[in-house]
Scaffold this motif. Structure first.
Motif, mmCIF file in Angstrom:
data_model
loop_
_atom_site.group_PDB
_atom_site.id
_atom_site.type_symbol
_atom_site.label_atom_id
_atom_site.label_comp_id
_atom_site.label_asym_id
_atom_site.label_seq_id
_atom_site.Cartn_x
_atom_site.Cartn_y
_atom_site.Cartn_z
ATOM 1 N N LEU A 135 2.460 1.862 -3.451
ATOM 2 C CA LEU A 135 1.550 2.436 -4.430
ATOM 3 C C LEU A 135 1.367 3.930 -4.175
ATOM 4 O O LEU A 135 1.325 4.736 -5.108
ATOM 5 N N ALA A 136 1.214 4.281 -2.894
ATOM 6 C CA ALA A 136 1.051 5.712 -2.575
ATOM 7 C C ALA A 136 2.292 6.521 -2.971
ATOM 8 O O ALA A 136 2.197 7.642 -3.491
ATOM 9 N N LEU A 137 3.432 5.962 -2.765
ATOM 10 C CA LEU A 137 4.664 6.686 -3.107
ATOM 11 C C LEU A 137 4.804 6.839 -4.609
ATOM 12 O O LEU A 137 5.289 7.871 -5.109
ATOM 13 N N ARG A 138 4.409 5.796 -5.358
ATOM 14 C CA ARG A 138 4.508 5.920 -6.805
ATOM 15 C C ARG A 138 3.605 7.010 -7.327
ATOM 16 O O ARG A 138 3.969 7.774 -8.226
ATOM 17 N N LEU A 139 2.370 7.077 -6.798
ATOM 18 C CA LEU A 139 1.487 8.165 -7.209
ATOM 19 C C LEU A 139 2.065 9.528 -6.846
ATOM 20 O O LEU A 139 1.969 10.486 -7.623
ATOM 21 N N ARG A 140 2.639 9.629 -5.671
ATOM 22 C CA ARG A 140 3.217 10.929 -5.247
ATOM 23 C C ARG A 140 4.417 11.299 -6.123
ATOM 24 O O ARG A 140 4.606 12.451 -6.502
ATOM 25 N N ARG A 141 5.233 10.316 -6.490
ATOM 26 C CA ARG A 141 6.398 10.601 -7.316
ATOM 27 C C ARG A 141 5.977 11.038 -8.709
ATOM 28 O O ARG A 141 6.608 11.873 -9.343
ATOM 29 N N HIS A 197 3.290 12.688 -9.368
ATOM 30 C CA HIS A 197 2.848 14.074 -9.222
ATOM 31 C C HIS A 197 4.044 15.035 -9.071
ATOM 32 O O HIS A 197 4.067 16.118 -9.658
ATOM 33 N N ILE A 219 0.842 -1.207 0.000
ATOM 34 C CA ILE A 219 0.000 0.000 0.000
ATOM 35 C C ILE A 219 0.880 1.262 0.000
ATOM 36 O O ILE A 219 0.641 2.212 -0.748
ATOM 37 N N ALA A 220 1.896 1.271 0.861
ATOM 38 C CA ALA A 220 2.770 2.449 0.923
ATOM 39 C C ALA A 220 3.510 2.660 -0.386
ATOM 40 O O ALA A 220 3.737 3.792 -0.830
#
Length: 809
Positions: free
Chosen positions: A711-717, A719, A708-709
């Motif tokens: 996936l969240a980091l990939r989305l943030r990167r 952006h 989960i973390a």
């Protein structure tokens, strides 16, 4: 001015001339007095204070004194009245003999400015000497055939006084046959002659007794008498006659004793015995026997060495007497010629033994007088100094010289000068004299202390004892005494929030630097400070030098094992290894760090103990635990390894860690195998099973949170990438390899995974557990506190990079 205009022009002219003469005499520095001889000691001679225009008290303050050469002091200064008085009895005849005027010259010195005034005192004569005859009872012989009017020269009287006080006239007692006639000679002296007034008759009176009296012109009059016995002879009526009325001869003063300088000759017109001439030297009172007269030949020879400086001329009175006793007289004048037999003489009036090195140009070092007792060119003196000395000679009045400085002095270059002053006269050959003056140059504080180097460095091992000496700094000051006494101190500063003086101190006298505490290399590696050297002059001068102290690491920290970390409950962690693992399979990695540096932090790993020897191996420098051979069914499910981590210090320090490795293809198999190997009597097996179940559950939860973390980091990167397109040279340029900072070293991390089967047919479905791979050494503690981003595992995302959270020291 109005009064002067009323005076006649002639009187004004006379007044101006007198004023000019007085001013000229004052500027010439010449003071003249007159004093009679034989006055009492302390008698007033003249007012020095008045003639110099000063008060008596000012004379004393300015240090006035009398300076004279070679003779006893005749005069003294009265400090209360500022007058010149006699220092004792003055005898003009002893001082000047017959010379007139009788002058006494000396100098007055004002020591404050080294000013010289010449003083000339004329000693006037008083009538203190009566005329005296050389022979008190002479006997004369005269022929009875002598006709009246015949003149007989008599012995002259001598008076030591001069002027009116000297011999003035002669007087003969009253008698019937003789009278007295006084003749004045060419030299001005009076010569008595006995004149026969009546013819003599030996039969009537064979001997005549006469009294000759010589009187001077003093007040009161003094006189001397001579009793003359006149014997009458029958024949001899002619007296001897000299060939010259006066003889003159010039003799050098270095003529040897015994040399004949002149021969006098007298002839007598008589014959036989009456013509036999004998020569006599007539001695005046106080006359010295410098010459000898041969009575028969008339030769005059030198009996004592001549000295031009004592007497420039000599007068010899010579008498020629024939056989019966008639005589005649002549004078021999011997002029002494000067030769250069006296070297110049130094008379040091004032001299200083020390002069400060900052003395201004023209400072007077000494005042002295140079005198040569010769005369003429032989007395012309020239003084000189070596050209290399920073001094010169300045000539003053009356052959006085001043020694003054010509340039600045430097005590550090020359601390003293041995000054040689040479005085050379003008004679041929010339004579010279050297005078030596030792002058010390006094030091002033004109040089600061200096270090041989501007920067120093020193190495000190950590864990040093308190009070240990670090190094010694020495500064040199070329000055002397207190100006060269160096004290040492440290510049005020702070280090790590504490005063620098709490770390080190310096001995103010020796310059030895001491440590005030035990240093720890792990706290700081170097220390910068300034050492100040100051002298004790007034004002003090100082200089400084920088000092760098470098700590040398010691092996005082043992390796610290970061992974595997020991569980807080005291249990041992379990690593999984599949049975299908090939030789060289990476099972786990031991990660350790050492707080020391250099070779003290170089770590090596070795397998200390294993439950199955030869099954596993440990990388010497990586700490990686790999399979040494293929796993077999007979190998025990639970393997225990003891890994030792050792640094390269002297002596080396080490730490150990115990690893538990479970051999299974999947987690249920692990649990089943662990249960099957449990012994009924062993309670530890049941606890191990519980631990494995809990461990599998925890790993599953962690894996889910990790996905989960990620996936969240990939989305943030994604952006952030759109916002940081202009910063291509920033973090986007960092290589894909991962680093973790612990204790100052970046460690390279690799990712590795274990396959754990979850079902019976795990060969078709399995999950990859990413595990961190730590390097041998890590970065500093400050960087350890920062968390890196985590990347997705290769099996889930295209980007295979993974950033592992940093381990805090």
């Amino acid at each position: 001015m109005a009064t002067l205009q009323k005076l006649p022009q002639s009187r004004m002219l006379i007044l101006l001339c007198a004023l000019w003469a007085a001013l000229w005499e004052a500027s010439a520095g010449q003071i003249r007095y007159s004093v009679p001889e034989e006055i009492d000691k302390g008698s007033f001679v003249g007012s020095i204070a008045k003639d110099l225009g000063l008060e008596p008290q000012a004379l004393t303050e300015r240090g006035i004194r009398i300076v004279s050469r070679g003779r006893s002091q005749l005069f003294a200064l009265n400090p209360r009245s500022g007058s010149l008085v006699t220092a004792g009895r003055i005898d003009r005849e002893e001082l000047c003999a017959q010379n007139t005027p009788c002058l006494v010259n000396f100098n007055l010195l004002l020591e404050d400015k080294l000013t010289i005034y010449s003083v000339e005192v004329e000693v006037t004569d008083v009538n203190d000497n009566a005329p005296r005859f050389g022979v008190e009872d002479p006997e004369l012989k005269i022929s009875e055939t002598t006709t009246p009017g015949f003149r007989i020269p008599l012995k002259s009287a001598h008076d030591a006084d001069v002027g009116e006080n000297t011999l003035q006239n002669y007087k003969l007692n009253s008698n019937d046959h003789f009278s007295l006639d006084v003749r004045t000679g060419a030299d001005g002296n009076k010569y008595p002659e006995l004149v026969l007034e009546r013819a003599l008759d030996r039969e009537e009176e064979a001997v005549h007794h006469l009294v000759l009296t010589a009187s001077d012109g003093g007040d009161p009059v003094r006189s001397g008498t001579c009793r003359i016995r006149v014997k009458i002879l029958d024949v001899n009526d002619n007296a001897p006659v000299f060939t010259q009325p006066e003889y003159r001869v010039r003799v050098p003063e270095n003529t040897p004793v015994g040399t004949r300088i002149l021969t006098v000759t007298a002839t007598d017109a008589d014959e036989g015995y009456n013509a036999q001439v004998t020569y006599f030297h007539e001695h005046a009172p106080g006359d010295t026997d410098t010459f000898e007269l041969k009575s028969t030949s008339g030769d005059i020879t030198i009996t004592k060495s001549l000295d031009y400086e004592k007497a420039k001329s000599h007068e010899i009175d010579i008498e020629a007497q024939d056989g019966p006793g008639l005589l005649t007289r002549t004078k021999v004048i011997v002029t002494v010629l000067d030769v250069n037999d006296n070297a110049p003489e130094f008379y040091m009036t004032s001299a200083t033994a020390s002069v400060p090195e900052d003395a201004p140009l023209g400072t007077v070092i000494a005042l002295f007088n140079v005198h040569d007792r010769d005369s003429g060119q032989n007395a012309v003196v020239t003084c000189s100094l070596p050209e290399t000395l920073p001094f010169r000679l300045e000539r003053s009045v009356d052959s006085y010289y001043r020694l003054v400085t010509t340039r600045a002095l430097d005590r550090e270059q020359f601390s003293s000068y041995n000054i040689t002053v040479s005085a050379k006269d003008g004679g041929s050959p010339s004579l010279s004299t050297d005078a030596h003056l030792l002058l010390q140059v006094a030091d002033i504080n004109d040089n600061p202390p200096s270090f041989p180097r501007g920067a120093y460095s020193a190495y000190i091992p950590e864990n040093n004892p308190r009070g240990a000496s670090i190094l010694s700094l020495l500064a040199y000051d070329p000055d002397s005494n207190d100006n060269a006494h160096v004290t040492y101190s440290l510049a005020e500063d702070t280090f790590q929030g504490a005063p620098l003086s709490s770390y080190v101190s310096i001995n103010s006298d020796t310059g030895v630097l001491y440590a005030l505490r035990s240093f720890d290399y792990e706290q700081f590696q170097d220390l910068q400070l300034w050492v100040i050297a100051a002298d004790s002059g007034n004002p003090p001068l100082s200089s400084n030098a920088s000092l760098s102290l470098f700590l040398v690491d010691q092996n005082d920290n043992m390796p610290e094992i970061l992974y595997p970390a020991l569980p807080t409950d005291g249990s041992t962690g379990v690593e999984l290894a599949p049975r299908s693992a090939d030789p060289g399979y990476l099972v786990t990695k031991v990660v350790a760090v050492d707080k020391d540096s250099g070779q003290n932090a170089w770590l090596s790993y070795r397998l200390l103990k294993a439950s199955e020897p030869g099954l596993f191996s440990v990388g010497l420098h990586t700490g990686e635990v790999r399979t040494a051979r293929a796993l077999m069914d007979r190998d025990a499910l639970k393997q225990s390894l003891v890994v030792a981590v050792q640094d390269h210090g002297q002596p080396p320090l080490s730490a150990t860690v115990t690893l538990t490795i479970a051999i299974a293809d999947n987690i249920p198999e692990v649990l089943a195998d662990l249960g099957s190997i449990r012994t009924p009597a062993d309670s530890d097996d049941s606890e191990l099973t519980l631990y494995l179940v809990v461990a599998v559950a925890v790993v599953s939860c962690v894996f889910l949170a990790f996905v989960i973390a990620l996936l969240a980091l990939r989305l943030r990167r994604w952006h952030m990438a759109r916002m940081l397109q202009a910063s291509r040279d920033g973090l986007g340029g960092i290589p894909a390899s991962h680093f973790v900072g612990v204790d100052g070293v970046r460690a390279f991390l690799q990712t590795y995974s274990h396959e754990v089967s979850l079902t019976a047919d795990s060969g078709k479905s399995h999950i990859i557990f990413p595990q961190p791979n730590y390097a041998d050494t890590l970065l500093s503690q400050e960087s350890c506190e920062k968390n890196d981003f985590l990347s997705a595992p290769q099996s889930l995302l295209d980007d295979k990079r993974e950033e592992t959270p940093q381990v805090k020291k």
